[in-house]
Design an enzyme around this catalytic site. Structure first.
Site, PDB file in Angstrom:
ATOM      1  N   HIS A   1     -48.143  31.611  -8.786  1.00  0.00           N
ATOM      2  CA  HIS A   1     -48.930  32.766  -8.341  1.00  0.00           C
ATOM      3  C   HIS A   1     -48.450  34.016  -9.075  1.00  0.00           C
ATOM      4  CE1 HIS A   1     -50.474  30.978  -4.466  1.00  0.00           C
ATOM      5  NE2 HIS A   1     -49.408  30.203  -4.625  1.00  0.00           N
TER       6      HIS A   1
ATOM      7  N   HIS B   1     -48.463  25.130  -9.512  1.00  0.00           N
ATOM      8  CA  HIS B   1     -49.102  26.390  -9.924  1.00  0.00           C
ATOM      9  C   HIS B   1     -48.142  27.545  -9.670  1.00  0.00           C
ATOM     10  CE1 HIS B   1     -50.194  25.513  -5.748  1.00  0.00           C
ATOM     11  NE2 HIS B   1     -50.116  26.822  -5.531  1.00  0.00           N
TER      12      HIS B   1
HETATM   13  P1  AMP Z   1     -50.097  27.348  -2.470  1.00  0.00           P
HETATM   14  O1  AMP Z   1     -50.147  27.730  -0.999  1.00  0.00           O
HETATM   15  O2  AMP Z   1     -48.909  27.893  -3.196  1.00  0.00           O
HETATM   16  O3  AMP Z   1     -50.279  25.858  -2.651  1.00  0.00           O
HETATM   17  O4  AMP Z   1     -51.313  28.096  -3.130  1.00  0.00           O
HETATM   18  C1  AMP Z   1     -52.606  27.590  -3.184  1.00  0.00           C
HETATM   19  C2  AMP Z   1     -53.507  28.749  -3.542  1.00  0.00           C
HETATM   20  O5  AMP Z   1     -54.670  28.219  -4.100  1.00  0.00           O
HETATM   21  C3  AMP Z   1     -53.927  29.628  -2.362  1.00  0.00           C
HETATM   22  O6  AMP Z   1     -53.565  30.977  -2.653  1.00  0.00           O
HETATM   23  C4  AMP Z   1     -55.442  29.448  -2.298  1.00  0.00           C
HETATM   24  O7  AMP Z   1     -56.104  30.633  -1.956  1.00  0.00           O
HETATM   25  C5  AMP Z   1     -55.770  29.009  -3.707  1.00  0.00           C
HETATM   26  N1  AMP Z   1     -56.932  28.159  -3.879  1.00  0.00           N
HETATM   27  C6  AMP Z   1     -57.214  27.014  -3.200  1.00  0.00           C
HETATM   28  N2  AMP Z   1     -58.347  26.458  -3.675  1.00  0.00           N
HETATM   29  C7  AMP Z   1     -58.773  27.260  -4.689  1.00  0.00           C
HETATM   30  C8  AMP Z   1     -59.880  27.215  -5.587  1.00  0.00           C
HETATM   31  N3  AMP Z   1     -60.791  26.237  -5.534  1.00  0.00           N
HETATM   32  N4  AMP Z   1     -59.993  28.215  -6.494  1.00  0.00           N
HETATM   33  C9  AMP Z   1     -59.079  29.207  -6.548  1.00  0.00           C
HETATM   34  N5  AMP Z   1     -58.013  29.295  -5.750  1.00  0.00           N
HETATM   35  C10 AMP Z   1     -57.867  28.349  -4.811  1.00  0.00           C
END
Ligand code: AMP
Ligand code: ZN
Length: 137
Positions: free
Chosen positions: A103, A101
């Site tokens: 950001h 993903h």
């Molecule tokens: P990373 O640390 O780069 O793997 O980012 C994961 C991101 O996903 C974090 O910013 C979380 O807040 C977000 N996240 C985790 N679960 C969900 C969800 N169900 N819906 C939306 N965002 C999420």
């Protein structure tokens, strides 16, 4: 391919509802549930890839176009002062969800107490420079 145990596969493919900002054949862009700032969004490919290394070239290229498109709308619409495009690979890099993903993090002047994306600059030594340059003969 989708991974049955992957929450972002389920969200990207609409099996779990999300606040969706944008969707096309390959991607869904959603609002992050734990936002760093107003408008913090995540670009999710519908196909499962754990990280950047696993992402097919075609999707990698398309992902940046989506980042440009959605990032531009966020920046204009929220009237933010900047936008960070962040992508974490591996636990050591802060990855917590192992489905690729990107950001999109809108930035507002004075928000650096809440949004921490900086590092202490080191010094590039000749030894390290040679070591890394050798990886690209
Ligand atoms: P990373 O640390 O780069 O793997 O980012 C994961 C991101 O996903 C974090 O910013 C979380 O807040 C977000 N996240 C985790 N679960 C969900 C969800 N169900 N819906 C939306 N965002 C999420
Ligand atoms: Zn997945």
């Amino acid at each position: 391919m989708r991974d049955d145990n992957c929450i972002f596969c389920k969200i990207a493919n609409g099996e779990i509802p999300s606040a969706t900002l944008y969707e096309d054949e390959d991607f869904r862009v959603i609002l992050d549930l734990g936002p760093a700032s107003k408008g913090h969004a995540l670009i999710l490919p519908k196909e499962h890839a754990a990280n950047l290394y696993e992402l097919p070239d075609e999707l990698a290229a398309k992902a940046m176009v989506v980042a440009k498109k959605v990032g531009s709308v966020l920046a204009k619409g929220l009237n933010c002062d900047g936008l960070n495009v962040v992508q974490n690979n591996g636990e050591a890099a802060g990855q917590t969800v192992f489905h690729f993903h990107i950001h999109l993090i809108p930035r507002f002047k004075g928000d650096e107490k809440q949004v921490k994306l900086t590092w202490e600059p080191g010094k590039l030594t000749d030894e390290v420079k040679e070591e890394v340059l050798k990886l690209f003969p």
